[in-house]
Design a protein around this motif. Structure first.
Motif, PDB file in Angstrom:
ATOM      1  N   MET A   1     -56.268 -40.492  -3.270  1.00 27.84           N
ATOM      2  CA  MET A   1     -55.711 -39.325  -2.594  1.00 27.84           C
ATOM      3  C   MET A   1     -56.848 -38.442  -2.083  1.00 27.84           C
ATOM      4  O   MET A   1     -57.763 -38.089  -2.835  1.00 27.84           O
ATOM      5  N   LYS A   2     -56.806 -38.103  -0.809  1.00 31.58           N
ATOM      6  CA  LYS A   2     -57.812 -37.248  -0.201  1.00 31.58           C
ATOM      7  C   LYS A   2     -57.130 -36.124   0.568  1.00 31.58           C
ATOM      8  O   LYS A   2     -56.029 -36.305   1.119  1.00 31.58           O
ATOM      9  N   PHE A   3     -57.777 -34.962   0.613  1.00 31.79           N
ATOM     10  CA  PHE A   3     -57.278 -33.831   1.370  1.00 31.79           C
ATOM     11  C   PHE A   3     -58.289 -33.431   2.430  1.00 31.79           C
ATOM     12  O   PHE A   3     -59.508 -33.506   2.197  1.00 31.79           O
ATOM     13  N   TYR A   4     -57.791 -32.980   3.580  1.00 35.17           N
ATOM     14  CA  TYR A   4     -58.687 -32.493   4.632  1.00 35.17           C
ATOM     15  C   TYR A   4     -59.483 -31.304   4.117  1.00 35.17           C
ATOM     16  O   TYR A   4     -60.679 -31.189   4.352  1.00 35.17           O
ATOM     17  N   ARG A   5     -58.788 -30.408   3.403  1.00 30.46           N
ATOM     18  CA  ARG A   5     -59.479 -29.298   2.739  1.00 30.46           C
ATOM     19  C   ARG A   5     -58.635 -28.834   1.558  1.00 30.46           C
ATOM     20  O   ARG A   5     -57.445 -29.123   1.482  1.00 30.46           O
ATOM     21  N   ILE A   6     -59.291 -28.114   0.668  1.00 32.96           N
ATOM     22  CA  ILE A   6     -58.597 -27.492  -0.447  1.00 32.96           C
ATOM     23  C   ILE A   6     -58.876 -25.992  -0.402  1.00 32.96           C
ATOM     24  O   ILE A   6     -60.039 -25.577  -0.267  1.00 32.96           O
ATOM     25  N   TYR A   7     -57.817 -25.207  -0.476  1.00 27.33           N
ATOM     26  CA  TYR A   7     -57.939 -23.755  -0.462  1.00 27.33           C
ATOM     27  C   TYR A   7     -58.202 -23.261  -1.878  1.00 27.33           C
ATOM     28  O   TYR A   7     -57.381 -23.464  -2.772  1.00 27.33           O
ATOM     29  N   ILE A   8     -59.342 -22.637  -2.078  1.00 28.39           N
ATOM     30  CA  ILE A   8     -59.664 -22.046  -3.373  1.00 28.39           C
ATOM     31  C   ILE A   8     -59.827 -20.545  -3.157  1.00 28.39           C
ATOM     32  O   ILE A   8     -60.743 -20.105  -2.463  1.00 28.39           O
ATOM     33  N   GLU A   9     -58.940 -19.792  -3.747  1.00 24.92           N
ATOM     34  CA  GLU A   9     -58.924 -18.341  -3.570  1.00 24.92           C
ATOM     35  C   GLU A   9     -59.975 -17.703  -4.480  1.00 24.92           C
ATOM     36  O   GLU A   9     -59.764 -17.585  -5.688  1.00 24.92           O
ATOM     37  N   LEU A  10     -61.099 -17.286  -3.918  1.00 24.52           N
ATOM     38  CA  LEU A  10     -62.148 -16.659  -4.714  1.00 24.52           C
ATOM     39  C   LEU A  10     -61.661 -15.340  -5.300  1.00 24.52           C
ATOM     40  O   LEU A  10     -61.995 -14.992  -6.427  1.00 24.52           O
ATOM     41  N   THR A  11     -60.876 -14.621  -4.519  1.00 27.54           N
ATOM     42  CA  THR A  11     -60.265 -13.367  -4.950  1.00 27.54           C
ATOM     43  C   THR A  11     -58.956 -13.193  -4.201  1.00 27.54           C
ATOM     44  O   THR A  11     -58.828 -13.655  -3.061  1.00 27.54           O
ATOM     45  N   ASN A  12     -57.991 -12.529  -4.835  1.00 27.50           N
ATOM     46  CA  ASN A  12     -56.749 -12.245  -4.109  1.00 27.50           C
ATOM     47  C   ASN A  12     -56.738 -10.815  -3.568  1.00 27.50           C
ATOM     48  O   ASN A  12     -55.712 -10.294  -3.156  1.00 27.50           O
ATOM     49  N   ILE A  13     -57.919 -10.197  -3.560  1.00 27.16           N
ATOM     50  CA  ILE A  13     -58.078  -8.843  -3.015  1.00 27.16           C
ATOM     51  C   ILE A  13     -58.523  -8.947  -1.561  1.00 27.16           C
ATOM     52  O   ILE A  13     -59.521  -9.605  -1.258  1.00 27.16           O
ATOM     53  N   CYS A  14     -57.790  -8.312  -0.670  1.00 24.27           N
ATOM     54  CA  CYS A  14     -58.188  -8.342   0.744  1.00 24.27           C
ATOM     55  C   CYS A  14     -58.635  -6.976   1.234  1.00 24.27           C
ATOM     56  O   CYS A  14     -59.260  -6.864   2.287  1.00 24.27           O
ATOM     57  N   GLY A  15     -58.295  -5.919   0.504  1.00 26.95           N
ATOM     58  CA  GLY A  15     -58.747  -4.587   0.871  1.00 26.95           C
ATOM     59  C   GLY A  15     -57.934  -3.906   1.953  1.00 26.95           C
ATOM     60  O   GLY A  15     -58.234  -2.768   2.332  1.00 26.95           O
ATOM     61  N   LEU A  16     -56.894  -4.580   2.472  1.00 25.35           N
ATOM     62  CA  LEU A  16     -56.070  -4.025   3.543  1.00 25.35           C
ATOM     63  C   LEU A  16     -54.601  -4.184   3.205  1.00 25.35           C
ATOM     64  O   LEU A  16     -54.239  -4.799   2.207  1.00 25.35           O
ATOM     65  N   ARG A  17     -53.749  -3.650   4.075  1.00 28.72           N
ATOM     66  CA  ARG A  17     -52.303  -3.810   3.940  1.00 28.72           C
ATOM     67  C   ARG A  17     -51.715  -4.186   5.297  1.00 28.72           C
ATOM     68  O   ARG A  17     -51.017  -3.382   5.916  1.00 28.72           O
ATOM     69  N   CYS A  18     -52.013  -5.383   5.762  1.00 28.83           N
ATOM     70  CA  CYS A  18     -51.521  -5.833   7.066  1.00 28.83           C
ATOM     71  C   CYS A  18     -50.012  -6.052   6.990  1.00 28.83           C
ATOM     72  O   CYS A  18     -49.506  -6.669   6.039  1.00 28.83           O
ATOM     73  N   SER A  19     -49.307  -5.585   7.995  1.00 30.14           N
ATOM     74  CA  SER A  19     -47.852  -5.697   7.995  1.00 30.14           C
ATOM     75  C   SER A  19     -47.375  -7.134   8.130  1.00 30.14           C
ATOM     76  O   SER A  19     -46.245  -7.458   7.781  1.00 30.14           O
ATOM     77  N   PHE A  20     -48.240  -8.014   8.641  1.00 29.15           N
ATOM     78  CA  PHE A  20     -47.828  -9.406   8.821  1.00 29.15           C
ATOM     79  C   PHE A  20     -48.098 -10.260   7.588  1.00 29.15           C
ATOM     80  O   PHE A  20     -47.775 -11.446   7.572  1.00 29.15           O
ATOM     81  N   CYS A  21     -48.678  -9.680   6.543  1.00 28.96           N
ATOM     82  CA  CYS A  21     -48.930 -10.423   5.308  1.00 28.96           C
ATOM     83  C   CYS A  21     -47.871 -10.057   4.266  1.00 28.96           C
ATOM     84  O   CYS A  21     -47.312  -8.963   4.293  1.00 28.96           O
TER      85      CYS A  21
END
Length: 292
Positions: A1-21
């Motif tokens: 099994m291989k993946f094109y990429r793996i998302y690893i969240e270093l932090t779940n802090i983004c510092g903003l409050r975007c309305s689309f998130c």
């Protein structure tokens, strides 16, 4: 099994409050360097590329270069996705780290936040980054994202302001005619268009079955170690396991994981979350040009 990429969240802090998130319900968490290295060792047999985010912004981390050093140590590549607000926190040495393959900058973040930064204060460091990349002949890509197209053209005024600034800086004609179109601004510097999308949620209406690239092209690992089948499952609704308690090999072979993966192969969504996700429709429809 291989993946094109793996998302690893270093932090779940983004510092903003975007309305689309989506609204974040999980507590603020930043993955320790030691835990990150353990995870990188586990994902190495499965992929060559790590996307350093899910909903957090990796540029909020003052020691981002330490995470990139680990990725480079294991001869892998990194993709950074950022709002662009924290560009000045890092040197070009960090942003042009040899591990970095691509930097994605979500320009529409500026239009969806109320901050003290003026438009000029926001955009200038981004343009300077593009200039330095070209001047230093770095091979990484910079992808300026404008993922704010909709049928009402509600962001038209903001977009034209962006276009004008980019035309002046790069001396190219900037326009869009079609969703998901990219325009070359300079060597490996692109302006990319796409439409807003609805984040999957159990509160959404039911969109039915279909296929998805989750567990096929990618998986996600949240900052707390939760493994999820999709980079949009930011709250671990479909948690497959946690790397604090188990290893990735066994998680990818457990009953829930196999059921989700096999279901997608047949165009069937085992999980309620997947049934209530409209993003999967993007894998089954052609792009229609509407804008000029």
């Amino acid at each position: 099994m291989k993946f094109y990429r793996i998302y690893i969240e270093l932090t779940n802090i983004c510092g903003l409050r975007c309305s689309f998130c989506p609204t974040k319900n999980l507590p603020n968490t930043t993955m320790s360097l030691s835990f990150f290295e353990e995870i990188v060792q586990q994902v190495k047999p499965y992929t060559k590329e790590i996307a350093c985010h899910v909903v957090g912004d990796p540029l909020t981390l003052p020691n981002l270069s330490d995470y990139l050093d680990i990725i480079h140590k294991y001869k892998m590549k990194a993709m950074l996705t950022t709002s662009g607000y924290f560009m000045k926190k890092h040197t070009y040495k960090t942003l042009f780290h040899p591990a970095v393959k691509q930097i994605n900058i979500s320009l529409n973040a500026f239009n969806k936040n109320d901050t003290r930064l003026s438009f000029e204060q926001y955009i200038e460091p981004i343009l300077e980054l593009c200039h330095e990349k070209v001047a230093q002949k770095k091979e990484l890509f910079i992808n300026l994202r404008m993922w704010n197209l909709d049928e009402k053209m509600s962001e038209d005024s903001f977009n034209k302001n962006i276009f004008s600034k980019l035309e002046e800086y790069f001396r190219v004609d900037v326009y869009y005619k079609c969703e998901k179109e990219s325009i070359r601004l300079d060597n490996k510097v692109l302006l990319h268009f796409d439409s807003y999308f609805e984040w999957p949620s159990l509160e959404n209406r039911n969109y039915g079955h279909g296929t998805c690239q989750g567990l096929s092209s990618h998986i996600g690992i949240l900052a707390n170690g939760d493994v999820v089948p999709c980079c949009l499952d930011n709250e671990a609704v479909m948690k497959l396991g946690n790397l604090n308690n188990d290893n990735l090999d066994s998680i990818l072979q457990n009953k829930r994981t196999v059921a989700i993966r096999d279901g997608f192969k047949e165009g069937y969504c085992i999980e309620e979350m997947c049934q209530k996700c409209s993003y999967k429709s993007r894998f089954n429809k052609s792009i229609v040009c509407e804008l000029e």
